[in-house]
Design an enzyme around this catalytic site. Sequence first.
Site, PDB file in Angstrom:
ATOM      1  N   LYS A 140       0.844  -1.207   0.000  1.00 40.49           N
ATOM      2  CA  LYS A 140       0.000   0.000   0.000  1.00 40.49           C
ATOM      3  C   LYS A 140       0.872   1.247   0.000  1.00 40.49           C
ATOM      4  O   LYS A 140       0.676   2.166  -0.789  1.00 40.49           O
ATOM      5  CB  LYS A 140      -0.896  -0.004   1.245  1.00 40.49           C
ATOM      6  CG  LYS A 140      -1.574   1.323   1.528  1.00 40.49           C
ATOM      7  CD  LYS A 140      -2.472   1.264   2.742  1.00 40.49           C
ATOM      8  CE  LYS A 140      -1.854   1.738   4.027  1.00 40.49           C
ATOM      9  NZ  LYS A 140      -1.612   3.184   4.154  1.00 40.49           N
ATOM     10  N   ASN A 141       1.853   1.264   0.894  1.00 44.02           N
ATOM     11  CA  ASN A 141       2.655   2.483   1.059  1.00 44.02           C
ATOM     12  C   ASN A 141       3.657   2.700  -0.068  1.00 44.02           C
ATOM     13  O   ASN A 141       4.302   3.746  -0.126  1.00 44.02           O
ATOM     14  CB  ASN A 141       3.371   2.464   2.410  1.00 44.02           C
ATOM     15  CG  ASN A 141       2.404   2.667   3.561  1.00 44.02           C
ATOM     16  OD1 ASN A 141       1.227   2.957   3.343  1.00 44.02           O
ATOM     17  ND2 ASN A 141       2.895   2.503   4.783  1.00 44.02           N
ATOM     18  N   CYS A 163      -5.547   7.951   9.240  1.00 42.10           N
ATOM     19  CA  CYS A 163      -5.723   7.330  10.549  1.00 42.10           C
ATOM     20  C   CYS A 163      -5.442   8.347  11.650  1.00 42.10           C
ATOM     21  O   CYS A 163      -4.458   9.088  11.584  1.00 42.10           O
ATOM     22  CB  CYS A 163      -4.750   6.163  10.722  1.00 42.10           C
ATOM     23  SG  CYS A 163      -5.390   4.605  10.140  1.00 42.10           S
ATOM     24  N   ARG A 215       0.369  14.211  13.526  1.00 44.41           N
ATOM     25  CA  ARG A 215       0.687  14.059  12.114  1.00 44.41           C
ATOM     26  C   ARG A 215       0.725  15.387  11.346  1.00 44.41           C
ATOM     27  O   ARG A 215      -0.045  15.621  10.407  1.00 44.41           O
ATOM     28  CB  ARG A 215      -0.274  13.084  11.438  1.00 44.41           C
ATOM     29  CG  ARG A 215      -0.317  11.757  12.139  1.00 44.41           C
ATOM     30  CD  ARG A 215      -1.013  10.715  11.345  1.00 44.41           C
ATOM     31  NE  ARG A 215      -0.130  10.036  10.423  1.00 44.41           N
ATOM     32  CZ  ARG A 215      -0.505   9.046   9.634  1.00 44.41           C
ATOM     33  NH1 ARG A 215      -1.721   8.627   9.639  1.00 44.41           N
ATOM     34  NH2 ARG A 215       0.365   8.473   8.832  1.00 44.41           N
ATOM     35  N   ILE A 260       2.208  18.359   8.742  1.00 47.88           N
ATOM     36  CA  ILE A 260       2.825  18.251   7.417  1.00 47.88           C
ATOM     37  C   ILE A 260       3.822  19.389   7.192  1.00 47.88           C
ATOM     38  O   ILE A 260       4.110  19.766   6.069  1.00 47.88           O
ATOM     39  CB  ILE A 260       1.769  18.212   6.277  1.00 47.88           C
ATOM     40  CG1 ILE A 260       0.795  19.390   6.388  1.00 47.88           C
ATOM     41  CG2 ILE A 260       1.021  16.897   6.267  1.00 47.88           C
ATOM     42  CD1 ILE A 260      -0.046  19.587   5.150  1.00 47.88           C
ATOM     43  N   LEU A 291       7.005  19.512   7.486  1.00 48.25           N
ATOM     44  CA  LEU A 291       8.226  19.177   6.745  1.00 48.25           C
ATOM     45  C   LEU A 291       7.957  19.075   5.241  1.00 48.25           C
ATOM     46  O   LEU A 291       8.816  19.416   4.422  1.00 48.25           O
ATOM     47  CB  LEU A 291       8.832  17.862   7.264  1.00 48.25           C
ATOM     48  CG  LEU A 291       9.186  17.839   8.751  1.00 48.25           C
ATOM     49  CD1 LEU A 291       9.700  16.476   9.169  1.00 48.25           C
ATOM     50  CD2 LEU A 291      10.239  18.905   9.064  1.00 48.25           C
ATOM     51  N   ASP A 327       3.810   0.452  12.029  1.00 43.09           N
ATOM     52  CA  ASP A 327       2.618  -0.155  11.429  1.00 43.09           C
ATOM     53  C   ASP A 327       2.423  -1.612  11.842  1.00 43.09           C
ATOM     54  O   ASP A 327       1.421  -2.230  11.474  1.00 43.09           O
ATOM     55  CB  ASP A 327       2.674  -0.043   9.898  1.00 43.09           C
ATOM     56  CG  ASP A 327       2.422   1.383   9.430  1.00 43.09           C
ATOM     57  OD1 ASP A 327       2.051   2.231  10.255  1.00 43.09           O
ATOM     58  OD2 ASP A 327       2.602   1.648   8.228  1.00 43.09           O
ATOM     59  N   ARG A 343      -8.981  -0.153   4.157  1.00 41.79           N
ATOM     60  CA  ARG A 343      -8.067   0.844   3.592  1.00 41.79           C
ATOM     61  C   ARG A 343      -6.730   0.213   3.203  1.00 41.79           C
ATOM     62  O   ARG A 343      -6.046   0.720   2.312  1.00 41.79           O
ATOM     63  CB  ARG A 343      -7.791   1.965   4.610  1.00 41.79           C
ATOM     64  CG  ARG A 343      -8.970   2.913   4.798  1.00 41.79           C
ATOM     65  CD  ARG A 343      -8.552   4.110   5.639  1.00 41.79           C
ATOM     66  NE  ARG A 343      -7.193   4.485   5.330  1.00 41.79           N
ATOM     67  CZ  ARG A 343      -6.265   4.820   6.210  1.00 41.79           C
ATOM     68  NH1 ARG A 343      -6.562   4.858   7.495  1.00 41.79           N
ATOM     69  NH2 ARG A 343      -5.049   5.143   5.843  1.00 41.79           N
TER      70      ARG A 343
END
Length: 417
Positions: free
Chosen positions: A22-23, A116, A121, A123, A125, A304, A396
């Site tokens: 997925k990633n 999630c 989290r 952003i 950066l 994960d 997902r």
Amino acid sequence: MEKYIIEGGRPLYGEVEIQSAKNAVLPLLAAAVLTEQKVVIHKCPRIADVLNMVQILCELGFRTRFEGEELKIDGADAANHEIPAALAKEMRSSVFMLGSVIARFKKARIAYPGGCDIGLRPIDLHLSGLRRLGVTIDEDGGYIDCACEKLRGAEILLDCPSVGATENIMLAAVKAEGRTVIRNAAKEPEIVDLAGFLNKMGAKVRGAGGAVITIEGVSKLHGVEYTPISDRIEAGTFLIASAMCGGELELKNADADNIASLIHKLCEISCKIYAEDDKIYIQSKRRISPKLVETSPYPGFPTDLQAQMTALACICEGATVIVENLFETRFKHVPELIRMGADITVRGRSAFIRGVKTLKGADVFAGDLRGGAALTLAAVSAEGLSTVADLSHIDRGYSGFEYKLRGIGARIRRVRI
Ligand code: UD1
């Protein structure tokens, strides 16, 4: 809403085919924005996050088509630079689109991304990296508006090795004028895969997999056919399933090197594992505690797999400490595991677990993707009947999770509530 009904307590035997990562696939879909030519992704998993990203491509004017497991993308007519808020809020990976949309259209507009709920989290950066490349960014009313005359290569030092920020910067820098150097870059295998994909499109990316990535910008990228790497988190999830339930599994299309940290832990707790070519074999019986598991960026123990490892530690002999170093609130599965009879205390970023002989069936709720997978494994290993809701999180990231589990002997079915 859908849920699983699971009758637990049976050992798992058989083979599981691991999907593409997925990633890895999500940033490749963002990279497809960089060319007007055709892109074909082989073995593309039809998980909800991928389908959402495909939907975003459609909104940008790309033509997309699944033919079996092949996803075909044609960007000849794409002209839109705005990612609809509803889609951006569905998934955090929508933010990867910023780098490639700005590189192609010189402007981009996106709502703050969702995903999630496992911590703050930010952003920052991603945005400071893009600013360094010459992008002007306005943040207003929950939207991010980006524009640039042209992208210029730059030296970028990341405060922490963020996977998403590294990918976003790579996606913009491949078409910048001159050289970009990303220091303290993330080293995850998915970054190496993205670099491989971009280089196959004609980009000049060196050093991916290490802490310094160097990119010489090019003016044009061409179409590409590509098979992404296998999903190390799905493979890890099935290895942990085996460790929890006992039995013998063979994982196909799996890469043991990419989950060496997990395999090391599972061997320590007395699982027998060996790998050959793209297969991993595991045999599990008795489980002793892994004692200490600390998540960290690759090649450390992946965050994960933390939830799944926590579920496993619940039924290991002895005490285990699990430390979550990447995300602030990634223990939502813990109260649900406690409902199944687990003995866990959470203090800050650490979970202290005293092993019990077995978990007991219960009705539990999946609050996020990997937590949902962990609860499913807990239910498959537990004595008695469980239900796991809400499956939208699990969908997902795992394609046909219940089919794969059923194929190796679990009693699990999906029902609509
Ligand atoms: C990616 C993965 C996710 C995985 C995570 C860590 C994808 C689609 N998702 O997420 O499954 O759990 O890597 O391996 O690939 N951070 C900042 N500022 C930023 C960006 C990140 O402070 O601008 C912090 C985050 O809050 C977090 C840490 O950096 O504490 C790691 O996050 P990051 O590597 O960016 O994770 P994602 O790319 O979101």
